[in-house]
Design a protein around this motif. Sequence first.
Motif, PDB file in Angstrom:
ATOM      1  N   HIS A 330      83.988 -13.611  23.921  1.00  0.00           N
ATOM      2  CA  HIS A 330      83.403 -12.816  22.839  1.00  0.00           C
ATOM      3  C   HIS A 330      83.095 -13.693  21.624  1.00  0.00           C
ATOM      4  CE1 HIS A 330      87.787 -12.777  21.958  1.00  0.00           C
ATOM      5  NE2 HIS A 330      87.368 -12.898  20.716  1.00  0.00           N
ATOM      6  N   GLU A 331      82.204 -13.202  20.798  1.00  0.00           N
ATOM      7  CA  GLU A 331      81.783 -13.934  19.605  1.00  0.00           C
ATOM      8  C   GLU A 331      82.257 -13.295  18.308  1.00  0.00           C
ATOM      9  OE1 GLU A 331      77.510 -14.700  19.939  1.00  0.00           O
ATOM     10  OE2 GLU A 331      77.767 -14.611  22.111  1.00  0.00           O
ATOM     11  N   GLU A 332      82.556 -11.994  18.343  1.00  0.00           N
ATOM     12  CA  GLU A 332      83.084 -11.301  17.167  1.00  0.00           C
ATOM     13  C   GLU A 332      84.068 -10.232  17.609  1.00  0.00           C
ATOM     14  OE1 GLU A 332      80.581 -10.497  13.393  1.00  0.00           O
ATOM     15  OE2 GLU A 332      79.167 -10.327  15.055  1.00  0.00           O
ATOM     16  N   VAL A 333      84.990  -9.936  16.702  1.00  0.00           N
ATOM     17  CA  VAL A 333      85.938  -8.839  16.911  1.00  0.00           C
ATOM     18  C   VAL A 333      85.907  -7.952  15.676  1.00  0.00           C
ATOM     19  CG1 VAL A 333      88.331  -8.191  17.346  1.00  0.00           C
ATOM     20  CG2 VAL A 333      87.438 -10.326  18.287  1.00  0.00           C
ATOM     21  N   ARG A 344      98.742  -0.103  15.739  1.00  0.00           N
ATOM     22  CA  ARG A 344      98.024   1.098  16.176  1.00  0.00           C
ATOM     23  C   ARG A 344      96.565   0.894  15.759  1.00  0.00           C
ATOM     24  NH1 ARG A 344      99.893   5.907  17.416  1.00  0.00           N
ATOM     25  NH2 ARG A 344      98.256   6.922  16.205  1.00  0.00           N
ATOM     26  N   PHE A 345      95.735   0.498  16.724  1.00  0.00           N
ATOM     27  CA  PHE A 345      94.368   0.144  16.356  1.00  0.00           C
ATOM     28  C   PHE A 345      93.471   0.123  17.579  1.00  0.00           C
ATOM     29  CE2 PHE A 345      96.544  -3.755  17.465  1.00  0.00           C
ATOM     30  CZ  PHE A 345      95.628  -4.433  18.252  1.00  0.00           C
ATOM     31  N   VAL A 346      92.170   0.115  17.313  1.00  0.00           N
ATOM     32  CA  VAL A 346      91.147  -0.157  18.318  1.00  0.00           C
ATOM     33  C   VAL A 346      90.334  -1.340  17.815  1.00  0.00           C
ATOM     34  CG1 VAL A 346      89.119   0.685  19.561  1.00  0.00           C
ATOM     35  CG2 VAL A 346      90.998   2.261  19.033  1.00  0.00           C
ATOM     36  N   ALA A 347      90.137  -2.325  18.671  1.00  0.00           N
ATOM     37  CA  ALA A 347      89.300  -3.483  18.346  1.00  0.00           C
ATOM     38  C   ALA A 347      88.109  -3.497  19.291  1.00  0.00           C
ATOM     39  CB  ALA A 347      90.088  -4.779  18.479  1.00  0.00           C
ATOM     40  N   ALA A 348      86.913  -3.722  18.736  1.00  0.00           N
ATOM     41  CA  ALA A 348      85.695  -3.836  19.535  1.00  0.00           C
ATOM     42  C   ALA A 348      85.276  -5.299  19.596  1.00  0.00           C
ATOM     43  CB  ALA A 348      84.580  -2.982  18.935  1.00  0.00           C
ATOM     44  N   TYR A 349      84.599  -5.681  20.690  1.00  0.00           N
ATOM     45  CA  TYR A 349      84.252  -7.084  20.936  1.00  0.00           C
ATOM     46  C   TYR A 349      82.752  -7.212  21.171  1.00  0.00           C
ATOM     47  CZ  TYR A 349      89.257  -7.809  21.445  1.00  0.00           C
ATOM     48  OH  TYR A 349      90.613  -7.873  21.212  1.00  0.00           O
ATOM     49  N   ARG A 350      82.171  -8.241  20.560  1.00  0.00           N
ATOM     50  CA  ARG A 350      80.734  -8.497  20.702  1.00  0.00           C
ATOM     51  C   ARG A 350      80.486  -9.791  21.461  1.00  0.00           C
ATOM     52  NH1 ARG A 350      77.006 -11.836  18.617  1.00  0.00           N
ATOM     53  NH2 ARG A 350      78.356 -12.679  16.988  1.00  0.00           N
ATOM     54  N   THR A 351      79.521  -9.736  22.378  1.00  0.00           N
ATOM     55  CA  THR A 351      78.944 -10.928  22.989  1.00  0.00           C
ATOM     56  C   THR A 351      77.437 -10.769  22.908  1.00  0.00           C
ATOM     57  OG1 THR A 351      80.804 -11.076  24.528  1.00  0.00           O
ATOM     58  CG2 THR A 351      78.856 -12.389  25.034  1.00  0.00           C
ATOM     59  N   ASP A 353      74.222  -9.565  21.382  1.00  0.00           N
ATOM     60  CA  ASP A 353      73.966  -8.469  20.439  1.00  0.00           C
ATOM     61  C   ASP A 353      74.530  -7.147  20.950  1.00  0.00           C
ATOM     62  OD1 ASP A 353      72.284  -7.998  22.550  1.00  0.00           O
ATOM     63  OD2 ASP A 353      70.450  -7.798  21.358  1.00  0.00           O
ATOM     64  N   ARG A 354      75.480  -7.220  21.915  1.00  0.00           N
ATOM     65  CA  ARG A 354      76.002  -6.003  22.539  1.00  0.00           C
ATOM     66  C   ARG A 354      77.487  -5.816  22.306  1.00  0.00           C
ATOM     67  NH1 ARG A 354      74.754  -6.017  28.761  1.00  0.00           N
ATOM     68  NH2 ARG A 354      76.372  -4.404  28.544  1.00  0.00           N
ATOM     69  N   VAL A 355      77.916  -4.570  22.357  1.00  0.00           N
ATOM     70  CA  VAL A 355      79.335  -4.254  22.445  1.00  0.00           C
ATOM     71  C   VAL A 355      79.738  -4.472  23.904  1.00  0.00           C
ATOM     72  CG1 VAL A 355      81.111  -2.488  22.200  1.00  0.00           C
ATOM     73  CG2 VAL A 355      79.161  -2.525  20.631  1.00  0.00           C
ATOM     74  N   THR A 356      80.642  -5.432  24.149  1.00  0.00           N
ATOM     75  CA  THR A 356      80.988  -5.773  25.539  1.00  0.00           C
ATOM     76  C   THR A 356      82.440  -5.474  25.887  1.00  0.00           C
ATOM     77  OG1 THR A 356      81.347  -8.059  24.796  1.00  0.00           O
ATOM     78  CG2 THR A 356      79.221  -7.543  25.829  1.00  0.00           C
ATOM     79  N   GLY A 357      83.237  -5.037  24.892  1.00  0.00           N
ATOM     80  CA  GLY A 357      84.619  -4.715  25.210  1.00  0.00           C
ATOM     81  C   GLY A 357      85.302  -3.983  24.086  1.00  0.00           C
ATOM     82  N   ALA A 358      86.431  -3.367  24.413  1.00  0.00           N
ATOM     83  CA  ALA A 358      87.247  -2.678  23.418  1.00  0.00           C
ATOM     84  C   ALA A 358      88.690  -2.681  23.888  1.00  0.00           C
ATOM     85  CB  ALA A 358      86.766  -1.252  23.206  1.00  0.00           C
ATOM     86  N   LEU A 359      89.601  -2.863  22.948  1.00  0.00           N
ATOM     87  CA  LEU A 359      91.034  -2.886  23.240  1.00  0.00           C
ATOM     88  C   LEU A 359      91.749  -1.982  22.257  1.00  0.00           C
ATOM     89  CD1 LEU A 359      93.318  -5.833  24.144  1.00  0.00           C
ATOM     90  CD2 LEU A 359      93.881  -4.478  22.113  1.00  0.00           C
ATOM     91  N   ALA A 376      79.508   0.740  28.412  1.00  0.00           N
ATOM     92  CA  ALA A 376      78.747   1.135  29.598  1.00  0.00           C
ATOM     93  C   ALA A 376      77.257   1.277  29.291  1.00  0.00           C
ATOM     94  CB  ALA A 376      79.297   2.445  30.154  1.00  0.00           C
ATOM     95  N   ALA A 377      76.949   1.705  28.085  1.00  0.00           N
ATOM     96  CA  ALA A 377      75.548   1.918  27.701  1.00  0.00           C
ATOM     97  C   ALA A 377      74.874   0.648  27.198  1.00  0.00           C
ATOM     98  CB  ALA A 377      75.471   3.001  26.627  1.00  0.00           C
ATOM     99  N   GLY A 378      75.639  -0.441  27.078  1.00  0.00           N
ATOM    100  CA  GLY A 378      75.068  -1.660  26.522  1.00  0.00           C
ATOM    101  C   GLY A 378      74.653  -1.477  25.076  1.00  0.00           C
ATOM    102  N   ALA A 379      75.441  -0.727  24.318  1.00  0.00           N
ATOM    103  CA  ALA A 379      75.093  -0.394  22.940  1.00  0.00           C
ATOM    104  C   ALA A 379      74.969  -1.649  22.082  1.00  0.00           C
ATOM    105  CB  ALA A 379      76.147   0.538  22.357  1.00  0.00           C
ATOM    106  N   SER A 380      74.037  -1.604  21.145  1.00  0.00           N
ATOM    107  CA  SER A 380      73.864  -2.737  20.231  1.00  0.00           C
ATOM    108  C   SER A 380      75.035  -2.794  19.253  1.00  0.00           C
ATOM    109  CB  SER A 380      72.550  -2.607  19.463  1.00  0.00           C
ATOM    110  OG  SER A 380      72.613  -1.546  18.530  1.00  0.00           O
ATOM    111  N   TRP A 381      75.403  -3.989  18.886  1.00  0.00           N
ATOM    112  CA  TRP A 381      76.532  -4.189  17.970  1.00  0.00           C
ATOM    113  C   TRP A 381      76.209  -3.631  16.586  1.00  0.00           C
ATOM    114  CZ3 TRP A 381      81.474  -5.646  18.525  1.00  0.00           C
ATOM    115  CH2 TRP A 381      82.177  -6.109  17.408  1.00  0.00           C
ATOM    116  N   ASP A 382      75.056  -3.999  16.065  1.00  0.00           N
ATOM    117  CA  ASP A 382      74.713  -3.606  14.698  1.00  0.00           C
ATOM    118  C   ASP A 382      74.587  -2.096  14.551  1.00  0.00           C
ATOM    119  OD1 ASP A 382      74.717  -6.217  13.900  1.00  0.00           O
ATOM    120  OD2 ASP A 382      72.550  -6.488  14.101  1.00  0.00           O
ATOM    121  N   GLY A 383      74.176  -1.420  15.615  1.00  0.00           N
ATOM    122  CA  GLY A 383      74.007   0.015  15.522  1.00  0.00           C
ATOM    123  C   GLY A 383      75.266   0.802  15.814  1.00  0.00           C
ATOM    124  N   THR A 384      76.357   0.101  16.184  1.00  0.00           N
ATOM    125  CA  THR A 384      77.575   0.794  16.612  1.00  0.00           C
ATOM    126  C   THR A 384      78.791   0.477  15.751  1.00  0.00           C
ATOM    127  OG1 THR A 384      76.741   0.616  18.890  1.00  0.00           O
ATOM    128  CG2 THR A 384      79.043   1.263  18.616  1.00  0.00           C
TER     129      THR A 384
END
Length: 396
Positions: A330-333, A344-351, A353-359, A376-384
């Motif tokens: 990943h390139e950003e968290v 107690r948190f959710v972290a999203a991961y970018r590779t 320009d997409r959201v590619t993971g979440a923990l 699953a939808a290949g959502a864009s990072w900037d829009g999510t």
Amino acid sequence: MKRIVVVGASAAGLAAAETLRREGYDGALTLVGAEPHAPYDRPPLSKQILAGEWSPERLPLRPYADLEALGLDLRLGLAATGLDPAHRTVRLADGTRLRYDGLIVATGVRPRRLPGAGAHVLRTLDDALALRDRLGPGRHLAVVGAGFLGAEAAAVARGLGARVTLLEPAPVPLAHAVGERVGRVLSGAHLDHGVDLRTGVAVREITGDGVLLADGGLVAADEVLVAVGSLPNTDWLAASGLTIGDGLVCDAYCEAAPGVYGAGDVARWHNPLFGVDMRIEHRTHAAEQGMAAARNLLRPDARKPFAPVPYFWSDQYDMKIQAYGHLRGHEEVAVVAGDLAERRFVAAYRTGDRVTGALAVGMPPKELRRWRQAVAAGASWDGTVPDGAAVPAEAA
């Protein structure tokens, strides 16, 4: 097809066999397993079995009557030793040669080991029972490797009253997978529970007295667990002509060669959802890929690419850790819900320009589900992801 052989009698192999029958295949079906046990669940080995909370009788994936109903030619306690695709035969350790029309390879992995002798590993039921019998108050366990398996075992050992030293070569455990900030949070739980966590430590070998470090120091311990990763069980395929590269290399349909499919921990396949080759060692994934491989083998004219959102979980102390997607590289968290400091948190991961993971740690399932949908939808990072939540990978 008149005969299908499935080599590997764990989650992936059993799922493949069940799917073949469910999809209408009524020919001969052989399931080969190197262990003498009927197919059983592995995640509880480092949790409930090691802790003594479960007896081994709770581990089987199916009651014996259900296995019988599948009409299997069940060959347990026999490892596969060779494959001849030209003649479509699998050779077993007792010299038997099994003819097949279709083959599913689901032979899993084996633990990596370190030089020296006397260390435990944790892959099979017998491994877990052997270690469990050696833990308890007054005992000292050294764990080499602070990945998810080593961390789970360390947490269980502390719960049993053992003293634990956890040795990790990286500066921050799990940083390569989850990022440095999340890795530090997960590591902090060990420190809070009295684990002697030592990072940036290289191990030379295992001795009768404990763990000998590269700098000459000795970590004395009653027992040593080596949890430094695993190796795909592909040695038996060495002369087969199949492509081997950190696993059995398969295409997006899980096919390795005509009539030969891979599934589970041993299979390295192209996941079109992320556009990369991956090999995944998680229980849920193994079953899903076993089903996909079986369907594609059975109906080659209606094959579908296997494009899952991988899922894994880990229980450590009072932390429930769950993750979806492809976190490595990943390139950003971004911490998108909760608070790291409270674990107690959710972290999203970018590779890219997409959201590619979440923990998620300690969060309700619904908090993570929407991020699975984004992956699953290949959502864009900037829009999510909310502005200001993300940090570069090197600072994550």
